[in-house]
Design a protein around this motif. Sequence first.
Motif, mmCIF file in Angstrom:
data_model
loop_
_atom_site.group_PDB
_atom_site.id
_atom_site.type_symbol
_atom_site.label_atom_id
_atom_site.label_comp_id
_atom_site.label_asym_id
_atom_site.label_seq_id
_atom_site.Cartn_x
_atom_site.Cartn_y
_atom_site.Cartn_z
ATOM 1 N N VAL A 18 0.829 -1.199 0.000
ATOM 2 C CA VAL A 18 0.000 0.000 0.000
ATOM 3 C C VAL A 18 0.866 1.252 0.000
ATOM 4 C CG1 VAL A 18 -1.745 1.290 1.286
ATOM 5 C CG2 VAL A 18 -1.870 -1.209 1.182
ATOM 6 N N VAL A 19 0.493 2.225 -0.826
ATOM 7 C CA VAL A 19 1.185 3.511 -0.873
ATOM 8 C C VAL A 19 0.200 4.604 -0.480
ATOM 9 C CG1 VAL A 19 2.708 2.693 -2.702
ATOM 10 C CG2 VAL A 19 0.644 3.988 -3.297
ATOM 11 N N ARG A 20 0.754 5.757 -0.120
ATOM 12 C CA ARG A 20 -0.065 6.943 0.157
ATOM 13 C C ARG A 20 0.091 7.888 -1.025
ATOM 14 N NH1 ARG A 20 -2.530 8.811 4.586
ATOM 15 N NH2 ARG A 20 -2.859 11.058 4.883
ATOM 16 N N ARG A 21 -0.985 8.155 -1.738
ATOM 17 C CA ARG A 21 -0.930 9.002 -2.932
ATOM 18 C C ARG A 21 -1.437 10.390 -2.598
ATOM 19 N NH1 ARG A 21 -2.210 5.838 -8.005
ATOM 20 N NH2 ARG A 21 -0.156 5.124 -7.297
ATOM 21 N N LEU A 22 -0.583 11.392 -2.807
ATOM 22 C CA LEU A 22 -0.919 12.788 -2.506
ATOM 23 C C LEU A 22 -1.300 13.578 -3.746
ATOM 24 C CD1 LEU A 22 -0.625 13.343 0.553
ATOM 25 C CD2 LEU A 22 1.111 11.711 -0.166
ATOM 26 N N LEU A 23 -0.584 13.371 -4.833
ATOM 27 C CA LEU A 23 -0.887 14.025 -6.107
ATOM 28 C C LEU A 23 -1.067 12.963 -7.178
ATOM 29 C CD1 LEU A 23 1.803 16.905 -6.185
ATOM 30 C CD2 LEU A 23 -0.595 17.087 -5.468
ATOM 31 N N PRO A 24 -2.024 13.188 -8.100
ATOM 32 C CA PRO A 24 -2.886 14.369 -8.243
ATOM 33 C C PRO A 24 -3.988 14.393 -7.190
ATOM 34 C CG PRO A 24 -3.463 12.713 -9.862
ATOM 35 C CD PRO A 24 -2.242 12.202 -9.168
ATOM 36 N N ASN A 25 -4.528 15.590 -6.972
ATOM 37 C CA ASN A 25 -5.541 15.805 -5.953
ATOM 38 C C ASN A 25 -6.540 16.839 -6.472
ATOM 39 O OD1 ASN A 25 -6.548 17.354 -3.349
ATOM 40 N ND2 ASN A 25 -5.730 15.402 -2.612
ATOM 41 N N LEU A 26 -7.770 16.764 -6.024
ATOM 42 C CA LEU A 26 -8.774 17.726 -6.478
ATOM 43 C C LEU A 26 -8.382 19.158 -6.148
ATOM 44 C CD1 LEU A 26 -12.112 15.899 -5.566
ATOM 45 C CD2 LEU A 26 -11.127 16.212 -7.841
ATOM 46 N N LYS A 27 -7.622 19.340 -5.052
ATOM 47 C CA LYS A 27 -7.193 20.675 -4.662
ATOM 48 C C LYS A 27 -5.947 21.135 -5.416
ATOM 49 C CE LYS A 27 -8.853 20.310 0.130
ATOM 50 N NZ LYS A 27 -8.408 20.346 1.554
ATOM 51 N N ALA A 28 -5.214 20.195 -5.963
ATOM 52 C CA ALA A 28 -3.967 20.532 -6.667
ATOM 53 C C ALA A 28 -3.622 19.390 -7.618
ATOM 54 C CB ALA A 28 -2.829 20.744 -5.670
ATOM 55 N N ARG A 29 -3.968 19.575 -8.887
ATOM 56 C CA ARG A 29 -3.646 18.536 -9.870
ATOM 57 C C ARG A 29 -2.140 18.443 -10.098
ATOM 58 N NH1 ARG A 29 -6.714 16.046 -13.147
ATOM 59 N NH2 ARG A 29 -5.327 16.322 -14.943
ATOM 60 N N HIS A 30 -1.453 19.566 -9.898
ATOM 61 C CA HIS A 30 0.005 19.570 -10.050
ATOM 62 C C HIS A 30 0.571 20.736 -9.273
ATOM 63 C CE1 HIS A 30 -1.259 22.421 -13.158
ATOM 64 N NE2 HIS A 30 -1.941 21.435 -13.706
ATOM 65 N N VAL A 31 1.834 20.611 -8.880
ATOM 66 C CA VAL A 31 2.558 21.673 -8.182
ATOM 67 C C VAL A 31 3.844 21.881 -8.956
ATOM 68 C CG1 VAL A 31 3.596 22.430 -6.023
ATOM 69 C CG2 VAL A 31 1.565 20.962 -5.977
ATOM 70 N N GLY A 32 3.985 23.037 -9.625
ATOM 71 C CA GLY A 32 5.048 23.144 -10.609
ATOM 72 C C GLY A 32 4.832 22.026 -11.623
ATOM 73 N N PRO A 33 5.884 21.322 -12.041
ATOM 74 C CA PRO A 33 5.709 20.224 -12.988
ATOM 75 C C PRO A 33 5.378 18.886 -12.324
ATOM 76 C CG PRO A 33 8.030 20.561 -12.606
ATOM 77 C CD PRO A 33 7.304 21.608 -11.777
ATOM 78 N N PHE A 34 5.276 18.861 -10.997
ATOM 79 C CA PHE A 34 5.026 17.608 -10.284
ATOM 80 C C PHE A 34 3.544 17.245 -10.380
ATOM 81 C CE2 PHE A 34 8.944 19.181 -8.558
ATOM 82 C CZ PHE A 34 9.706 18.039 -8.320
ATOM 83 N N VAL A 35 3.248 16.139 -11.048
ATOM 84 C CA VAL A 35 1.861 15.740 -11.281
ATOM 85 C C VAL A 35 1.467 14.494 -10.481
ATOM 86 C CG1 VAL A 35 1.750 16.757 -13.594
ATOM 87 C CG2 VAL A 35 2.530 14.389 -13.323
ATOM 88 N N PHE A 36 2.423 13.906 -9.789
ATOM 89 C CA PHE A 36 2.172 12.641 -9.087
ATOM 90 C C PHE A 36 3.157 12.561 -7.930
ATOM 91 C CE2 PHE A 36 3.129 8.141 -8.443
ATOM 92 C CZ PHE A 36 1.934 7.468 -8.614
ATOM 93 N N PHE A 37 2.645 12.141 -6.756
ATOM 94 C CA PHE A 37 3.501 12.029 -5.574
ATOM 95 C C PHE A 37 2.998 10.859 -4.747
ATOM 96 C CE2 PHE A 37 6.462 14.552 -2.792
ATOM 97 C CZ PHE A 37 6.445 13.710 -1.693
#
Length: 292
Positions: A18-37
């Motif tokens: 199991v992983v914890r997925r932070l991005l993408p998110n309804l509040k922030a689809r991306h932060v700078g070029p980061f689209v997945f975290f």
Amino acid sequence: MTAISIEGKQRDLGDGFVVRRLLPNLKARHVGPFVFFDHFGPASFHEDAGLDIRPHPHIGLATVTWLFEGALRHRDSLGSLVDIHPGDVNWMTAGRGIVHSERTPPDERHHGQDIHGVQVWVALPKAHEEVEPEFHHHGKASLPTKDIDGGSLVVVVGDAYGERSPVKVFSPMFLVQARLRRGTRLPMPEEHAESGVYVIEGKVSLGGLTLGAKDMAVAFDGERPELSVDDDALVMLFGGEKLDGERHMWWNFVASSPELIERAKADWKVANHERFPKVPGDENERIPLPEH
């Protein structure tokens, strides 16, 4: 400045991992070029068990793996074969298309190991989203470190706090590991328009929000927020230049147009397609295209 709190969601990658997925998110689809975290672990494998992420494709992005504990063996369709350990960087540019797998190396699998780290995806600028794929490994000793009043920084990717990582990037960005002592105050890099913080350990405050372990906060255009450390903390700082337009994301594909996604889906259905060839040394398995 007010920051935005991001709540992660649990995702099972298979076999109970199991992983914890932070991005993408309804509040922030991306932060700078980061689209997945993704934050994975800490997790423990018993003897003769390990992580097995079978060969799967990517387009339009670069992946970054950063470990706190454990080891992973990367193989890809370019013929790359490298084990990553804590403090090393694996940067894989998918571009027009690449296939890779990530598995626990044989020695660690035999003895059992703990695994803990993050993986992020960086959207490539439109001008580069179909470049030829590349893979680069950077050892721990090659990354710039900086001691500050109250802690230490490792510039994993991009440039921040007067240091620049040797990792090849395609747009202004930063990914920094920070170990900070209680009472430390650290402003986000002023040269980057968008920024975020993810707490691995400890407690910090950003833009009026109090964050504990596994919490994220992000900030967009405006005055750069300052991070204050309430308890000794290990955090990942990230962000960069605003992305040059929205991205479509489906499964492991990121693209500026739905047509590129559909083409990649069709190509992956064809075993040994020219764009998605097999992974040398890991030819016998592949993750099938999801139905949805």
